[in-house]
Design an enzyme around this catalytic site. Structure first.
Site, PDB file in Angstrom:
ATOM      1  N   ASP A 234       0.865  -1.172   0.000  1.00 26.79           N
ATOM      2  CA  ASP A 234       0.000   0.000   0.000  1.00 26.79           C
ATOM      3  C   ASP A 234       0.911   1.233   0.000  1.00 26.79           C
ATOM      4  O   ASP A 234       1.857   1.318   0.794  1.00 26.79           O
ATOM      5  CB  ASP A 234      -0.905   0.009   1.232  1.00 26.79           C
ATOM      6  CG  ASP A 234      -1.904   1.153   1.206  1.00 26.79           C
ATOM      7  OD1 ASP A 234      -3.032   0.919   0.751  1.00 26.79           O
ATOM      8  OD2 ASP A 234      -1.546   2.271   1.640  1.00 26.79           O
ATOM      9  N   ILE A 235       0.640   2.181  -0.916  1.00 27.08           N
ATOM     10  CA  ILE A 235       1.459   3.396  -0.980  1.00 27.08           C
ATOM     11  C   ILE A 235       1.152   4.271   0.233  1.00 27.08           C
ATOM     12  O   ILE A 235      -0.011   4.583   0.511  1.00 27.08           O
ATOM     13  CB  ILE A 235       1.193   4.175  -2.281  1.00 27.08           C
ATOM     14  CG1 ILE A 235       1.488   3.296  -3.495  1.00 27.08           C
ATOM     15  CG2 ILE A 235       2.035   5.445  -2.330  1.00 27.08           C
ATOM     16  CD1 ILE A 235       1.140   3.939  -4.828  1.00 27.08           C
ATOM     17  N   GLU A 277      -4.628   2.346  -4.343  1.00 20.45           N
ATOM     18  CA  GLU A 277      -3.168   2.398  -4.255  1.00 20.45           C
ATOM     19  C   GLU A 277      -2.591   1.118  -3.675  1.00 20.45           C
ATOM     20  O   GLU A 277      -1.444   1.093  -3.213  1.00 20.45           O
ATOM     21  CB  GLU A 277      -2.728   3.594  -3.402  1.00 20.45           C
ATOM     22  CG  GLU A 277      -3.074   3.513  -1.934  1.00 20.45           C
ATOM     23  CD  GLU A 277      -4.443   4.080  -1.594  1.00 20.45           C
ATOM     24  OE1 GLU A 277      -4.632   4.485  -0.443  1.00 20.45           O
ATOM     25  OE2 GLU A 277      -5.320   4.118  -2.487  1.00 20.45           O
TER      26      GLU A 277
END
Length: 377
Positions: A234-235, A277
């Site tokens: 996950d960004i 994301e």
């Protein structure tokens, strides 16, 4: 003395057909049925290409082969890439042929086999013929489906050279044309699956396709007693990027992160855009230790990458979770369960400060379940 019949023998010559010739034809027909089953049941393009190459090499008795296929993302060129076996290639050269090339026009015009000499004589000023020449082909065959070129098969050196002109009998040429006709259908089907299962912005697979492949890999791993690992990323603070610089900048970050992830894994592995994301990666045959090393490599590559959008430098990081299937230590029942474990490990990475990788073990999974329960309570 063998029975003799008038006709075309298996050497492609007019004359007497023996019982042995008919037996060979029956054998070859059975071979074609097996080839048809093999090619038409494979929808993963890399696996399909490998199957076509080995089939062509075995049937034509050549030491190597390669296939130029249409780039499924840009759709503007035919590339060799890694689609070859035992061909002498130069790693510094780009074996790519434009879709608008005269060579492509020639190969699309007729379903037939070509020698390099024939193409050189027909296209004396075409530079793309030089690309084929470097591969030293003994035969070049188009993969045609309804006048649409889906690929170009290049056959390497023959193991047992034929005494006929050009090295291949008419019978063999017809045989390879049949194989490439089947291959053209199979490649077209795989190409359509590739397009329908790929996110065009990140060029990664969609979530549903990832789960389908992971389910198959898990089933194979159960039967073979092997292992499969899943990474989930996950960004970090991605919403802040969108809010501060706009969604176009967010798309730029997503594209770059996806490219880094894809460039950090093997060809047999698979990355997907899980949603928003979030990304997942399937590592076939990777132990927990190896999977953690890959996850750390991806994390560091993203942390050290210079994200620059409209002259604005961004510092991006990701958090990740790792889960590994094995019959001894973690015999999960489904792909969803394995991904859920990686997701729980990712949750821990986020909670403990981000920009880190966490491995899913029984203690972490139970701790996250407890935290979920407390939050819901």
């Amino acid at each position: 003395m063998e029975n003799e019949f008038a006709g075309i023998n298996s050497d492609g010559m007019t004359g007497i057909k023996t019982a042995a010739d008919y037996e060979k034809e029956i054998y070859d027909l059975n071979q074609m049925l097996e080839i048809t089953r093999s090619l038409c049941t494979t929808l993963e393009l890399p696996t399909l290409i490998e199957s076509i190459l080995y089939t062509a090499m075995a049937q034509m008795r050549v030491t190597g082969a390669g296939i130029f296929v249409l780039n499924s993302v840009t759709n503007n060129s035919f590339r060799l890439g890694n689609n070859y076996q035992n061909l002498d290639t130069d790693q510094l050269l780009d074996y790519s042929i434009s879709k608008n090339s005269k060579l492509i026009e020639k190969m699309s015009s007729e379903s037939r086999v070509y020698t390099l000499q024939e193409l050189e004589e027909a296209l004396p000023d075409c530079k793309d013929v030089d690309i084929l020449r470097q591969l030293k082909p003994t035969l070049i065959v188009p993969l045609l489906l309804k006048n649409r070129l889906n690929g170009i098969l290049v056959l390497g050196e023959r193991i047992i050279p034929d005494m006929t002109e050009g090295g291949y009998s008419d019978y063999e040429k017809q045989e390879i044309l049949t194989i490439t006709s089947l291959a053209a259908i199979a490649v077209n089907n795989a190409f359509l699956v590739e397009l329908s299962s790929t996110d065009m912005m990140t060029h990664l697979k969609f979530k549903y396709y990832f789960f389908n492949v992971l389910s198959d890999r898990l089933e194979t791993a159960r039967e073979a007693g092997s292992i499969v690992s899943v990474l989930m990323f996950d960004i970090d603070f991605f919403k802040k990027v969108n809010d501060t610089y706009g969604h176009a900048c967010g798309d730029y970050v997503l594209t770059q992160v996806a490219s880094i992830i894809k460039g950090s894994i093997r060809g047999d592995d698979m990355a997907s855009r899980y949603g928003g994301e979030e990304f997942t990666v399937l590592l076939n045959g990777a132990s927990q230790k190896d999977a953690t090393m890959v996850a750390e490599r991806i994390r560091k590559n993203i942390e050290n990458f210079d994200f620059v959008y409209q002259m604005q430098k961004l510092h991006m990081t990701i958090s990740g979770g790792v889960s590994t299937f094995s019959m001894d230590k973690n015999p999960v029942d489904s792909a969803e369960q394995l991904v859920d474990q990686a997701d729980k490990a990712l949750y821990v990475s986020k909670r403990e400060g981000r920009n880190r990788i966490t491995v899913a073990d029984s203690a972490i999974i139970e701790a996250v379940k407890k935290a979920y329960s407390e939050n819901q309570g």
